[in-house]
Motif scaffolding. Structure first.
Motif, PDB file in Angstrom:
ATOM      1  N   ALA A 188       0.721  -1.059  -0.234  1.00  0.00           N
ATOM      2  CA  ALA A 188      -0.002  -0.119   0.064  1.00  0.00           C
ATOM      3  C   ALA A 188       0.775   1.334   0.166  1.00  0.00           C
ATOM      4  CB  ALA A 188      -0.642   0.010   1.320  1.00  0.00           C
ATOM      5  N   ASP A 189       0.086   2.376  -0.471  1.00  0.00           N
ATOM      6  CA  ASP A 189       1.035   3.422  -0.492  1.00  0.00           C
ATOM      7  C   ASP A 189       0.364   4.331   0.862  1.00  0.00           C
ATOM      8  OD1 ASP A 189       1.861   6.151  -0.685  1.00  0.00           O
ATOM      9  OD2 ASP A 189       1.243   6.349  -2.906  1.00  0.00           O
ATOM     10  N   LEU A 190       1.224   4.489   1.703  1.00  0.00           N
ATOM     11  CA  LEU A 190       0.803   5.168   2.974  1.00  0.00           C
ATOM     12  C   LEU A 190       0.156   6.369   2.831  1.00  0.00           C
ATOM     13  CD1 LEU A 190       3.364   4.189   5.741  1.00  0.00           C
ATOM     14  CD2 LEU A 190       0.866   3.680   5.563  1.00  0.00           C
ATOM     15  N   GLU A 191       0.514   7.166   1.777  1.00  0.00           N
ATOM     16  CA  GLU A 191      -0.237   8.229   1.333  1.00  0.00           C
ATOM     17  C   GLU A 191      -1.606   8.375   1.244  1.00  0.00           C
ATOM     18  OE1 GLU A 191       2.207  10.560  -1.428  1.00  0.00           O
ATOM     19  OE2 GLU A 191       4.176  10.255  -0.225  1.00  0.00           O
ATOM     20  N   SER A 192      -2.323   7.128   0.872  1.00  0.00           N
ATOM     21  CA  SER A 192      -3.562   6.965   0.521  1.00  0.00           C
ATOM     22  C   SER A 192      -4.170   5.928   1.255  1.00  0.00           C
ATOM     23  CB  SER A 192      -3.834   7.131  -0.747  1.00  0.00           C
ATOM     24  OG  SER A 192      -3.208   5.749  -1.418  1.00  0.00           O
ATOM     25  N   PHE A 193      -3.358   5.351   1.917  1.00  0.00           N
ATOM     26  CA  PHE A 193      -4.043   4.009   2.441  1.00  0.00           C
ATOM     27  C   PHE A 193      -4.907   4.288   4.087  1.00  0.00           C
ATOM     28  CE2 PHE A 193      -3.404   0.290   5.622  1.00  0.00           C
ATOM     29  CZ  PHE A 193      -4.008  -0.643   4.663  1.00  0.00           C
ATOM     30  N   PRO A 194      -6.225   3.819   4.194  1.00  0.00           N
ATOM     31  CA  PRO A 194      -6.907   4.439   5.393  1.00  0.00           C
ATOM     32  C   PRO A 194      -6.353   3.449   6.460  1.00  0.00           C
ATOM     33  CG  PRO A 194      -7.819   2.825   3.654  1.00  0.00           C
ATOM     34  CD  PRO A 194      -6.688   3.045   3.212  1.00  0.00           C
ATOM     35  N   LEU A 195      -5.634   4.198   7.418  1.00  0.00           N
ATOM     36  CA  LEU A 195      -5.259   3.568   8.709  1.00  0.00           C
ATOM     37  C   LEU A 195      -6.638   3.211   9.652  1.00  0.00           C
ATOM     38  CD1 LEU A 195      -1.869   5.033   9.430  1.00  0.00           C
ATOM     39  CD2 LEU A 195      -2.294   2.752   8.428  1.00  0.00           C
ATOM     40  N   PRO A 196      -6.698   2.217  10.058  1.00  0.00           N
ATOM     41  CA  PRO A 196      -7.956   2.028  11.059  1.00  0.00           C
ATOM     42  C   PRO A 196      -7.584   2.897  12.386  1.00  0.00           C
ATOM     43  CG  PRO A 196      -6.370   0.113  11.049  1.00  0.00           C
ATOM     44  CD  PRO A 196      -5.860   0.951   9.850  1.00  0.00           C
ATOM     45  N   ILE A 197      -8.943   2.996  12.763  1.00  0.00           N
ATOM     46  CA  ILE A 197      -8.725   4.083  13.980  1.00  0.00           C
ATOM     47  C   ILE A 197      -8.655   2.992  15.225  1.00  0.00           C
ATOM     48  CG2 ILE A 197     -10.241   5.577  15.601  1.00  0.00           C
ATOM     49  CD1 ILE A 197     -11.253   6.901  12.996  1.00  0.00           C
ATOM     50  N   ALA A 198      -7.875   3.577  16.422  1.00  0.00           N
ATOM     51  CA  ALA A 198      -7.721   2.626  17.611  1.00  0.00           C
ATOM     52  C   ALA A 198      -7.432   1.298  17.631  1.00  0.00           C
ATOM     53  CB  ALA A 198      -8.833   3.144  18.403  1.00  0.00           C
ATOM     54  N   THR A 199      -6.570   0.846  16.729  1.00  0.00           N
ATOM     55  CA  THR A 199      -6.258  -0.576  16.360  1.00  0.00           C
ATOM     56  C   THR A 199      -4.815  -0.928  16.759  1.00  0.00           C
ATOM     57  OG1 THR A 199      -7.632  -0.452  14.339  1.00  0.00           O
ATOM     58  CG2 THR A 199      -6.165  -2.004  14.478  1.00  0.00           C
ATOM     59  N   TYR A 200      -3.909  -0.207  16.934  1.00  0.00           N
ATOM     60  CA  TYR A 200      -2.650  -0.725  16.975  1.00  0.00           C
ATOM     61  C   TYR A 200      -1.994  -0.328  18.268  1.00  0.00           C
ATOM     62  CZ  TYR A 200      -2.791  -2.032  12.027  1.00  0.00           C
ATOM     63  OH  TYR A 200      -3.057  -2.468  10.973  1.00  0.00           O
TER      64      TYR A 200
END
Length: 181
Positions: free
Chosen positions: A76-88
């Protein structure tokens, strides 16, 4: 999970240590690793490793299969990848800078989760790669980028000497507060 996003967070470049800053909730940590190699997975953690390179992801999958690691490579390209909220529980971001991503990195942490972030300062342009100002931090910029989102546990910035090479880095270790963002 542990999340990592590119780079080399093995402590060789002066990154703040995660020791003593473990997530404050019970259970096994969930890391996101935006940096390779899969050091967290070698410690028995379930790791999501994000990289834009399909070749790197294939290499990680081979390592996972060979060494029986709990590792999920994500191309994935982190510039556009939707990171999940409150996951890690832990997010490690090394040698990668996309300023609009900073709020998402803070939000993807669970309450009590830890962020390890290290990348280059503008002074690095005089000494080698990278030279593009878009990939270089101004003095104090990394701290300011997270000061209103996370509790900063450790912060360093300046030249780091390793193996006869000087690299100009900003390094941050921070914790997400227990309250919602």
């Amino acid at each position: 999970p542990l999340a990592r996003a590119r780079g080399g967070a093995d402590g060789r470049r002066g990154a703040p240590s995660v020791r003593g800053a473990a997530p404050v909730h019970g259970g096994a940590p969930r890391p996101l690793d935006a940096e390779l190699p899969p050091s967290g997975a070698r410690r028995g953690l379930r790791v999501h490793a994000i990289d834009i390179s399909e070749t790197a992801a294939r290499g990680l999958a081979d390592t996972r299969d060979r060494d029986h690691l709990l590792l999920s490579p994500i191309v994935a390209d982190l510039e556009s990848f939707p990171l999940p909220i409150a996951t890690y529980d832990v997010v490690v971001n090394m040698n990668f800078l996309h300023r609009p991503l900073l709020p998402a990195l803070a939000r993807t942490l669970r309450p009590g989760g830890i962020l390890v972030f290290e990348t280059f300062l503008v002074a690095q342009a005089e000494h080698g790669h990278p030279k593009n100002p878009a990939h270089l931090l101004a003095p104090g910029e990394l701290r300011a980028g997270f000061a209103d989102r996370l509790t900063i546990l450790d912060y360093r910035e300046g030249p780091v000497e390793r193996d006869g090479t000087t690299t100009h880095l900003a390094s941050l270790l921070a914790r997400r507060n227990r309250r919602a963002m």
